[in-house]
Write an enzyme that holds these catalytic residues in place. Structure first.
Site, PDB file in Angstrom:
ATOM      1  CB  CYS A  81      -7.270   1.702   3.605  1.00  0.00           C
ATOM      2  SG  CYS A  81      -7.999   1.842   1.974  1.00  0.00           S
TER       3      CYS A  81
ATOM      4  CD  GLU B  99      -1.729   1.296   9.437  1.00  0.00           C
ATOM      5  OE1 GLU B  99      -2.632   2.099   9.198  1.00  0.00           O
ATOM      6  OE2 GLU B  99      -1.601   0.192   8.900  1.00  0.00           O
TER       7      GLU B  99
ATOM      8  CB  THR C 194       4.410   7.105   3.499  1.00  0.00           C
ATOM      9  OG1 THR C 194       3.428   6.754   4.475  1.00  0.00           O
ATOM     10  CG2 THR C 194       5.458   7.997   4.114  1.00  0.00           C
TER      11      THR C 194
ATOM     12  CG  PHE D  21      -1.704   1.130   1.601  1.00  0.00           C
ATOM     13  CD1 PHE D  21      -3.014   1.203   1.152  1.00  0.00           C
ATOM     14  CD2 PHE D  21      -1.243   2.148   2.427  1.00  0.00           C
ATOM     15  CE1 PHE D  21      -3.834   2.275   1.497  1.00  0.00           C
ATOM     16  CE2 PHE D  21      -2.055   3.228   2.780  1.00  0.00           C
ATOM     17  CZ  PHE D  21      -3.358   3.288   2.315  1.00  0.00           C
TER      18      PHE D  21
ATOM     19  CG  HIS E  59       2.019   8.059  20.699  1.00  0.00           C
ATOM     20  ND1 HIS E  59       1.234   6.936  20.806  1.00  0.00           N
ATOM     21  CD2 HIS E  59       2.163   8.536  21.959  1.00  0.00           C
ATOM     22  CE1 HIS E  59       0.924   6.738  22.071  1.00  0.00           C
ATOM     23  NE2 HIS E  59       1.466   7.696  22.790  1.00  0.00           N
TER      24      HIS E  59
HETATM   25  P1  TGC Z   1      -8.510  16.287   6.567  1.00  0.00           P
HETATM   26  O1  TGC Z   1      -8.729  17.687   6.087  1.00  0.00           O
HETATM   27  O2  TGC Z   1      -8.817  15.954   7.975  1.00  0.00           O
HETATM   28  O3  TGC Z   1      -9.327  15.274   5.633  1.00  0.00           O
HETATM   29  C1  TGC Z   1      -9.207  15.324   4.225  1.00  0.00           C
HETATM   30  C2  TGC Z   1     -10.360  14.542   3.642  1.00  0.00           C
HETATM   31  O4  TGC Z   1     -10.288  13.166   4.058  1.00  0.00           O
HETATM   32  C3  TGC Z   1     -11.491  12.830   4.792  1.00  0.00           C
HETATM   33  N1  TGC Z   1     -11.119  11.917   5.860  1.00  0.00           N
HETATM   34  C4  TGC Z   1     -11.692  10.733   6.060  1.00  0.00           C
HETATM   35  N2  TGC Z   1     -12.658  10.088   5.401  1.00  0.00           N
HETATM   36  C5  TGC Z   1     -13.017   8.859   5.824  1.00  0.00           C
HETATM   37  N3  TGC Z   1     -12.426   8.267   6.881  1.00  0.00           N
HETATM   38  C6  TGC Z   1     -11.437   8.877   7.577  1.00  0.00           C
HETATM   39  N4  TGC Z   1     -10.848   8.277   8.603  1.00  0.00           N
HETATM   40  C7  TGC Z   1     -11.027  10.177   7.179  1.00  0.00           C
HETATM   41  N5  TGC Z   1     -10.083  11.064   7.589  1.00  0.00           N
HETATM   42  C8  TGC Z   1     -10.151  12.111   6.788  1.00  0.00           C
HETATM   43  C9  TGC Z   1     -12.024  14.133   5.294  1.00  0.00           C
HETATM   44  O5  TGC Z   1     -13.391  14.058   5.563  1.00  0.00           O
HETATM   45  C10 TGC Z   1     -11.713  15.038   4.140  1.00  0.00           C
HETATM   46  O6  TGC Z   1     -12.660  14.774   3.112  1.00  0.00           O
HETATM   47  P2  TGC Z   1     -13.157  15.949   2.135  1.00  0.00           P
HETATM   48  O7  TGC Z   1     -14.152  15.282   1.257  1.00  0.00           O
HETATM   49  O8  TGC Z   1     -13.738  16.996   3.052  1.00  0.00           O
HETATM   50  O9  TGC Z   1     -11.947  16.438   1.404  1.00  0.00           O
HETATM   51  O10 TGC Z   1      -7.027  15.870   6.194  1.00  0.00           O
HETATM   52  P3  TGC Z   1      -5.646  16.532   6.601  1.00  0.00           P
HETATM   53  O11 TGC Z   1      -4.905  16.758   5.340  1.00  0.00           O
HETATM   54  O12 TGC Z   1      -5.842  17.700   7.527  1.00  0.00           O
HETATM   55  O13 TGC Z   1      -4.923  15.329   7.398  1.00  0.00           O
HETATM   56  C11 TGC Z   1      -5.452  14.835   8.570  1.00  0.00           C
HETATM   57  C12 TGC Z   1      -4.539  13.786   9.246  1.00  0.00           C
HETATM   58  C13 TGC Z   1      -3.220  14.406   9.628  1.00  0.00           C
HETATM   59  C14 TGC Z   1      -5.254  13.326  10.501  1.00  0.00           C
HETATM   60  C15 TGC Z   1      -4.363  12.560   8.372  1.00  0.00           C
HETATM   61  O14 TGC Z   1      -3.958  12.857   7.115  1.00  0.00           O
HETATM   62  C16 TGC Z   1      -3.497  11.473   8.998  1.00  0.00           C
HETATM   63  O15 TGC Z   1      -4.059  10.582   9.630  1.00  0.00           O
HETATM   64  N6  TGC Z   1      -2.133  11.439   8.824  1.00  0.00           N
HETATM   65  C17 TGC Z   1      -1.340  10.300   9.202  1.00  0.00           C
HETATM   66  C18 TGC Z   1      -0.890   9.577   7.954  1.00  0.00           C
HETATM   67  C19 TGC Z   1      -0.896   8.092   8.107  1.00  0.00           C
HETATM   68  O16 TGC Z   1      -1.504   7.522   8.989  1.00  0.00           O
HETATM   69  N7  TGC Z   1      -0.191   7.415   7.213  1.00  0.00           N
HETATM   70  C20 TGC Z   1      -0.192   5.988   7.214  1.00  0.00           C
HETATM   71  C21 TGC Z   1       0.457   5.444   5.962  1.00  0.00           C
HETATM   72  S1  TGC Z   1       0.157   3.721   5.732  1.00  0.00           S
HETATM   73  C22 TGC Z   1       1.083   2.953   6.876  1.00  0.00           C
HETATM   74  O17 TGC Z   1       1.699   3.504   7.709  1.00  0.00           O
HETATM   75  C23 TGC Z   1       1.059   1.477   6.801  1.00  0.00           C
HETATM   76  S2  TGC Z   1       2.080   0.674   7.933  1.00  0.00           S
HETATM   77  C24 TGC Z   1       1.331  -0.831   7.823  1.00  0.00           C
HETATM   78  C25 TGC Z   1       2.013  -1.938   8.466  1.00  0.00           C
HETATM   79  O18 TGC Z   1       3.165  -2.280   8.117  1.00  0.00           O
HETATM   80  O19 TGC Z   1       1.335  -2.569   9.317  1.00  0.00           O
HETATM   81  P1  FAD Z   2       6.837  12.880   9.765  1.00  0.00           P
HETATM   82  O1  FAD Z   2       5.472  13.090   9.247  1.00  0.00           O
HETATM   83  O2  FAD Z   2       7.958  13.634   9.126  1.00  0.00           O
HETATM   84  O3  FAD Z   2       6.827  13.176  11.333  1.00  0.00           O
HETATM   85  C1  FAD Z   2       8.022  13.406  12.077  1.00  0.00           C
HETATM   86  C2  FAD Z   2       7.608  13.873  13.474  1.00  0.00           C
HETATM   87  O4  FAD Z   2       6.887  15.103  13.366  1.00  0.00           O
HETATM   88  C3  FAD Z   2       6.678  12.890  14.192  1.00  0.00           C
HETATM   89  O5  FAD Z   2       7.000  12.845  15.556  1.00  0.00           O
HETATM   90  C4  FAD Z   2       5.303  13.497  14.001  1.00  0.00           C
HETATM   91  O6  FAD Z   2       4.384  13.129  15.028  1.00  0.00           O
HETATM   92  C5  FAD Z   2       5.636  14.980  14.040  1.00  0.00           C
HETATM   93  N1  FAD Z   2       4.623  15.770  13.343  1.00  0.00           N
HETATM   94  C6  FAD Z   2       4.332  15.778  12.004  1.00  0.00           C
HETATM   95  N2  FAD Z   2       3.308  16.597  11.767  1.00  0.00           N
HETATM   96  C7  FAD Z   2       2.927  17.123  12.958  1.00  0.00           C
HETATM   97  C8  FAD Z   2       1.915  18.027  13.373  1.00  0.00           C
HETATM   98  N3  FAD Z   2       1.048  18.567  12.499  1.00  0.00           N
HETATM   99  N4  FAD Z   2       1.824  18.345  14.687  1.00  0.00           N
HETATM  100  C9  FAD Z   2       2.670  17.784  15.592  1.00  0.00           C
HETATM  101  N5  FAD Z   2       3.656  16.912  15.269  1.00  0.00           N
HETATM  102  C10 FAD Z   2       3.766  16.587  13.957  1.00  0.00           C
HETATM  103  N6  FAD Z   2       3.514   4.077   4.764  1.00  0.00           N
HETATM  104  C11 FAD Z   2       2.748   3.586   3.734  1.00  0.00           C
HETATM  105  O7  FAD Z   2       2.136   4.341   2.989  1.00  0.00           O
HETATM  106  N7  FAD Z   2       2.648   2.239   3.535  1.00  0.00           N
HETATM  107  C12 FAD Z   2       3.303   1.338   4.308  1.00  0.00           C
HETATM  108  O8  FAD Z   2       3.176   0.126   4.112  1.00  0.00           O
HETATM  109  C13 FAD Z   2       4.129   1.829   5.365  1.00  0.00           C
HETATM  110  N8  FAD Z   2       4.857   0.958   6.120  1.00  0.00           N
HETATM  111  C14 FAD Z   2       5.756   1.442   7.029  1.00  0.00           C
HETATM  112  C15 FAD Z   2       6.644   0.578   7.662  1.00  0.00           C
HETATM  113  C16 FAD Z   2       7.598   1.071   8.547  1.00  0.00           C
HETATM  114  C17 FAD Z   2       8.563   0.134   9.181  1.00  0.00           C
HETATM  115  C18 FAD Z   2       7.623   2.453   8.841  1.00  0.00           C
HETATM  116  C19 FAD Z   2       8.610   3.001   9.826  1.00  0.00           C
HETATM  117  C20 FAD Z   2       6.761   3.311   8.217  1.00  0.00           C
HETATM  118  C21 FAD Z   2       5.829   2.832   7.283  1.00  0.00           C
HETATM  119  N9  FAD Z   2       4.984   3.701   6.576  1.00  0.00           N
HETATM  120  C22 FAD Z   2       4.192   3.226   5.562  1.00  0.00           C
HETATM  121  C23 FAD Z   2       5.124   5.144   6.737  1.00  0.00           C
HETATM  122  C24 FAD Z   2       4.474   5.690   7.999  1.00  0.00           C
HETATM  123  O9  FAD Z   2       3.096   5.747   7.884  1.00  0.00           O
HETATM  124  C25 FAD Z   2       5.077   7.076   8.253  1.00  0.00           C
HETATM  125  O10 FAD Z   2       6.408   6.866   8.704  1.00  0.00           O
HETATM  126  C26 FAD Z   2       4.294   7.885   9.266  1.00  0.00           C
HETATM  127  O11 FAD Z   2       3.023   8.219   8.779  1.00  0.00           O
HETATM  128  C27 FAD Z   2       5.035   9.161   9.683  1.00  0.00           C
HETATM  129  O12 FAD Z   2       5.518   9.857   8.583  1.00  0.00           O
HETATM  130  P2  FAD Z   2       7.066  10.311   8.555  1.00  0.00           P
HETATM  131  O13 FAD Z   2       7.908   9.132   8.863  1.00  0.00           O
HETATM  132  O14 FAD Z   2       7.290  11.012   7.271  1.00  0.00           O
HETATM  133  O15 FAD Z   2       7.202  11.308   9.764  1.00  0.00           O
END
Ligand code: TGC
Ligand code: FAD
Length: 405
Positions: free
Chosen positions: A259, A384, A152, A149, A387
């Protein structure tokens, strides 16, 4: 090592997996017989197929690719996806229990399973066409194919809406350019669900297949965490993506966020699995290890640590169970999921550290699981949603004021 000796060594290590699950508040009473059967079968699988080998896999930074087919065979991929597409057709409590048991074995192994189920199969099921569902889901469910997926990017982690990966409509195909970073499973994946912007800047999901020209997946080396999971990049250099590979059902950031809701729920259960493993090891060690002519478990300070661990595990078990019920009813909100993911990972990290201390010097060795869990959890607390991002999601829910920007 000859095969026989390797098998004997594996058997010895397997018999050392004496894990007993804590259930201080009789939470088992809240589970059905089917839930307990599913949990039992995954626990047995972990004892047989993961525990004997995980230390070596992690020490050698080895992703055991053969586990993908084995996970498919036991139904670890897409437990909530309907059976007609190869999924388990199970409820959310079952899904949680499966993630708990796998992560009890290792967070990297749970990563493999949760990416495949929640981040690859889920979007194809939820936003895919019927043709896409039929083409991809059965092969992903069985473990014939591995998926990843891509959300990032190098410059967009917590802020995925700033992504620069993009695609242009070329008439008979899309042309995809950009790069994704930190992608679990990527170096071995057959298919990638990739999030990219169209010419109007709208985010869409595309299914990219290994072998498409201009698509590469370089591996990320040197991780101290999730060493049995493979992580890498996704690089798109003028990749021609067939038009039928666009997910038609939903666009915008909300699609990948849905997702993430599903995957974060699984992590809430999974991290408590890791916590339970650390607690159980510490409980046993405290009764066996003698200092000052007594088991260390007789000292009040050690009892305090164990009591607090069990309290936190019990609270998290109840939170996860209730969240599972709300997921099942379609009522769980993103903020509720954030609370559980954040709470479970923090609880698990604290317990891993405390349990490591109870084991003294032995706690830093691979004879015991705490250091491995602790290092893994440093990724789990970041991916995901970090914190602090989950704290801000909760803050926005409480106050109505988003503080991300
Ligand atoms: P924001 O303005 O809040 O929202 C933008 C649009 O998205 C909609 N939305 C959602 N819709 C459905 N379900 C949700 N949970 C939703 N969250 C947001 C929202 O309604 C809006 O829609 P629209 O139609 O009004 O445009 O977005 P923002 O740009 O301010 O960002 C908010 C924030 C920071 C909370 C969000 O982007 C976030 O959660 N950031 C963290 C990124 C993250 O979690 N990345 C994960 C990457 S995948 C991964 O790490 C896999 S590791 C897997 C593994 O190995 O197990
Ligand atoms: P950054 O976003 O640069 O954050 C750095 C620091 O700044 C953090 O402490 C954060 O909390 C802080 N910060 C950022 N913004 C703010 C704010 N607005 N206010 C306060 N503090 C803030 N991604 C995928 O898409 N698919 C995957 O399968 C996937 N697998 C992963 C596997 C591993 C082992 C790891 C380490 C990461 C993976 N990720 C994946 C990426 C993961 O989701 C990101 O690392 C995560 O979302 C944080 O992004 P970043 O590392 O760029 O940190």
């Amino acid at each position: 090592m000859t095969t026989n000796t390797a098998q004997e060594e594996a058997k010895r290590k397997s018999s050392n997996d004496l894990f007993e699950s804590p259930d201080f508040y009789q939470i088992d009473d809240l589970l059905t017989e089917e839930h307990k059967l599913i949990r039992g079968s995954i626990r047995d699988f972990v004892k047989k197929e993961i525990s004997p080998y995980i230390e070596d896999w992690c020490q050698n930074a080895h992703f055991p690719y053969e586990i993908v087919k084995k996970f498919g065979d036991i139904g670890a991929f897409g437990p909530t996806i309907p059976q007609e597409y190869g999924g388990g057709g199970l409820d959310y409590i079952s899904y949680g229990l499966i993630m708990q048991e796998i992560e009890r074995g290792d967070s990297g192994m749970r990563s493999t399973a949760s990416v495949q189920g929640s981040l690859v199969m889920y979007p194809i099921y939820k936003f895919g066409s019927e043709e896409q569902r039929k083409k991809y889901l059965p092969k992903l469910a069985s473990g014939e194919w591995l998926g990843c997926f891509g959300l990032t990017e190098p410059d967009h982690g917590s802020n995925p809406s700033g992504m620069v990966t993009n695609f242009k409509d070329m008439g008979d195909h899309y042309l995809l350019n950009g790069a994704k970073m930190w992608i679990s499973n990527s170096p071995k994946a057959d298919v990638a669900v990739v999030w990219a912007k169209n010419e109007e800047g709208r985010i869409h999901g595309l299914i990219v297949e290994r072998g498409m020209e201009g698509f590469s997946t370089p591996e990320t080396h040197g991780k101290w965490s999730l060493r049995a999971s493979c992580t890498g990049e996704l690089v798109f250099d003028n990749v021609k993506v067939p038009k039928e590979n666009l997910l038609p059902g939903k666009s915008g950031l909300g699609a990948p966020m849905m997702c993430l809701d599903s995957a974060r729920y699984g992590i809430a259960w999974g991290a408590i699995g890791a916590a339970m493993d650390c607690y159980d090891s510490a409980r046993r060690y405290s009764k066996e290890r003698i200092q000052f002519d007594k088991p260390i478990g007789s000292f009040q300070l050690v009892q305090k640590k164990l009591s607090e661990m069990l309290t936190e595990i019990t609270k998290a078990q109840l939170l996860n169970w209730k969240l599972g019920k709300m997921m099942e009813e379609g009522k769980a909100t993103t903020a509720q999921i954030s609370m559980a993911k954040r709470n479970s990972v923090e609880t698990a990290l604290n317990i891993a550290r405390e349990a490591r201390q109870i084991h003294g010097g032995m706690g830093i060795t691979g004879e015991y699981p705490m250091m491995r869990h602790m290092m893994n959890l440093e990724s789990v607390v970041t991916y995901e949603g970090t914190h602090d991002i989950h704290l801000l999601i909760l803050g926005a829910e409480i106050t109505g004021i988003p503080a991300f920007k």
